[in-house]
Motif scaffolding. Structure first.
Motif, PDB file in Angstrom:
ATOM      1  N   LYS A 139       1.313  12.035  -9.848  1.00 45.65           N
ATOM      2  CA  LYS A 139       0.531  13.260  -9.709  1.00 45.65           C
ATOM      3  C   LYS A 139       1.429  14.490  -9.810  1.00 45.65           C
ATOM      4  CE  LYS A 139      -2.794  15.563  -6.686  1.00 45.65           C
ATOM      5  NZ  LYS A 139      -3.508  15.514  -5.398  1.00 45.65           N
ATOM      6  N   HIS A 151       1.635   6.736  -6.935  1.00 39.99           N
ATOM      7  CA  HIS A 151       0.557   7.650  -7.307  1.00 39.99           C
ATOM      8  C   HIS A 151       0.945   9.095  -7.053  1.00 39.99           C
ATOM      9  CE1 HIS A 151      -2.697   5.049  -8.607  1.00 39.99           C
ATOM     10  NE2 HIS A 151      -2.383   4.185  -7.632  1.00 39.99           N
ATOM     11  N   GLU A 152       1.638   9.341  -5.930  1.00 40.77           N
ATOM     12  CA  GLU A 152       2.060  10.705  -5.620  1.00 40.77           C
ATOM     13  C   GLU A 152       3.072  11.203  -6.639  1.00 40.77           C
ATOM     14  OE1 GLU A 152       3.489  10.548  -1.666  1.00 40.77           O
ATOM     15  OE2 GLU A 152       1.489  10.573  -0.732  1.00 40.77           O
ATOM     16  N   ILE A 206       0.836  -1.213   0.000  1.00 39.24           N
ATOM     17  CA  ILE A 206       0.000   0.000   0.000  1.00 39.24           C
ATOM     18  C   ILE A 206       0.862   1.251   0.000  1.00 39.24           C
ATOM     19  CG2 ILE A 206      -1.645   1.332   1.380  1.00 39.24           C
ATOM     20  CD1 ILE A 206      -2.890  -1.324   2.253  1.00 39.24           C
ATOM     21  N   VAL A 207       1.935   1.264   0.806  1.00 42.73           N
ATOM     22  CA  VAL A 207       2.828   2.428   0.852  1.00 42.73           C
ATOM     23  C   VAL A 207       3.502   2.636  -0.500  1.00 42.73           C
ATOM     24  CG1 VAL A 207       4.945   3.338   1.887  1.00 42.73           C
ATOM     25  CG2 VAL A 207       3.192   2.262   3.338  1.00 42.73           C
ATOM     26  N   LYS A 235       0.960   3.958  -3.043  1.00 46.86           N
ATOM     27  CA  LYS A 235       0.642   5.354  -2.730  1.00 46.86           C
ATOM     28  C   LYS A 235       1.767   6.292  -3.179  1.00 46.86           C
ATOM     29  CE  LYS A 235      -0.828   8.331   1.072  1.00 46.86           C
ATOM     30  NZ  LYS A 235      -1.104   8.413   2.520  1.00 46.86           N
ATOM     31  N   LYS A 236       3.007   5.854  -2.979  1.00 53.63           N
ATOM     32  CA  LYS A 236       4.143   6.678  -3.376  1.00 53.63           C
ATOM     33  C   LYS A 236       4.200   6.837  -4.892  1.00 53.63           C
ATOM     34  CE  LYS A 236       9.095   7.156  -2.556  1.00 53.63           C
ATOM     35  NZ  LYS A 236      10.294   6.563  -1.910  1.00 53.63           N
TER      36      LYS A 236
END
Length: 290
Positions: A256, A252-253, A245-246, A249-250
């Motif tokens: 972005k 995706h960041e 998950i981490v 998420k990283k």
């Protein structure tokens, strides 16, 4: 003339016994011992023949309990041993302290066993009757009953217990139980013929199996290992999920941030749609320019 005192003696003993059965195991066995000891000595006084086994009568309140007694010379016990009422006493056994004659009392509590001994079996249930062996000085009956022990010279007294049925599952779980004089219970493995072994000390013998709801300690170990292994796997899985998950998420960041920093338009080149920058940050410099 002594029938009346005897009646009141037994009435008092049995009254206390009925109260003890509902309260304390040690008191019950002690009162039983006193009562059966008295009956054995009274019967032996009228049957003085040595080596003859005979049954004694008991009050109706002890219906189902059987007591047999035999009087033996100590030198006979030393030479031949004894084999009475499913008890086998090995040769080279002597009473201690030494006396010339002994009285052996064999007790079988039959279908009353669970009534007298249930308080000491919290995790087990009886599958045989409780039996016991008591020895007394029989040199002179006028001195009253005096207990003696048996020195078996490191040998064991064998107690044969039979006449009972158990399920196939419980057949492998049968244990020999010995009740001590202080109410303690010792468990041991049974012999190949379902017999127990004891020394020359006082005690009660029976066969028991784990009661319903009691789980064998080995099974608890297996259950604990399975639960521990399952918990370890669950912990590892949760750890991997957190790492994944981490990481997602990283990513995706980062995507972005890249999208926010640069806006590209799209153009068609041939049959393909390609991104195209609106402005060129670094302008080309022609080498042959004037």
């Amino acid at each position: 003339m002594e029938s009346k005192p005897t009646f009141f003696f037994f009435f008092s003993i049995l009254h206390i016994l009925s109260l003890a059965v509902a309260s304390d195991h040690n008191s019950t066995t002690q009162l039983l011992d006193v009562l059966l000891q008295d009956r054995a000595f009274r019967a032996a006084q009228h049957r003085p023949m040595t080596g003859e086994l005979f049954n004694i009568s008991l009050p109706s309140i002890l219906a189902g309990v059987r007591v047999s007694v035999v009087r033996l010379r100590s030198n006979t016990l030393w030479r031949e041993g004894a084999n009475f009422c499913d008890f086998v006493i090995p040769r080279r056994t002597l009473p201690f302290p030494y006396v010339r004659r002994i009285l052996i009392s064999f007790q079988d509590f039959g279908n009353r066993s669970s009534e007298f001994f249930k308080l000491n079996l919290t995790d087990f249930m009886l599958v045989s009757s409780v039996v016991s062996l008591r020895t007394y000085d029989a040199t002179n009956f006028s001195n009253g009953p005096t207990k003696v022990g048996l020195d078996t010279m490191t040998q064991k007294i064998m107690v044969r217990l039979s006449g009972f049925k158990v399920s196939e599952d419980n057949n492998k779980k049968i244990k020999c139980a010995k009740f001590g004089s202080k109410g303690n219970i010792d468990l041991s493995d049974v012999g190949s013929g379902r017999e127990c072994y004891g020394d020359g000390k006082d005690g009660y013998f029976c066969l028991v199996v784990p009661s319903k709801g009691t789980v064998d300690s080995g099974l608890w170990v297996v259950v604990g290992l399975v639960i521990g292994f399952a918990g370890l796997l669950l912990f590892g899985f949760c750890g991997l999920m957190v790492v994944w998950i981490v990481k997602v998420k990283k990513i995706h960041e980062m995507e972005k941030e890249a999208d926010d920093g640069l806006v590209l338009r799209t153009v068609w080149i041939g049959g393909s749609k390609m991104p195209s920058a609106v402005n060129i940050r670094t302008h080309p410099i022609l080498e042959n320019a004037p």
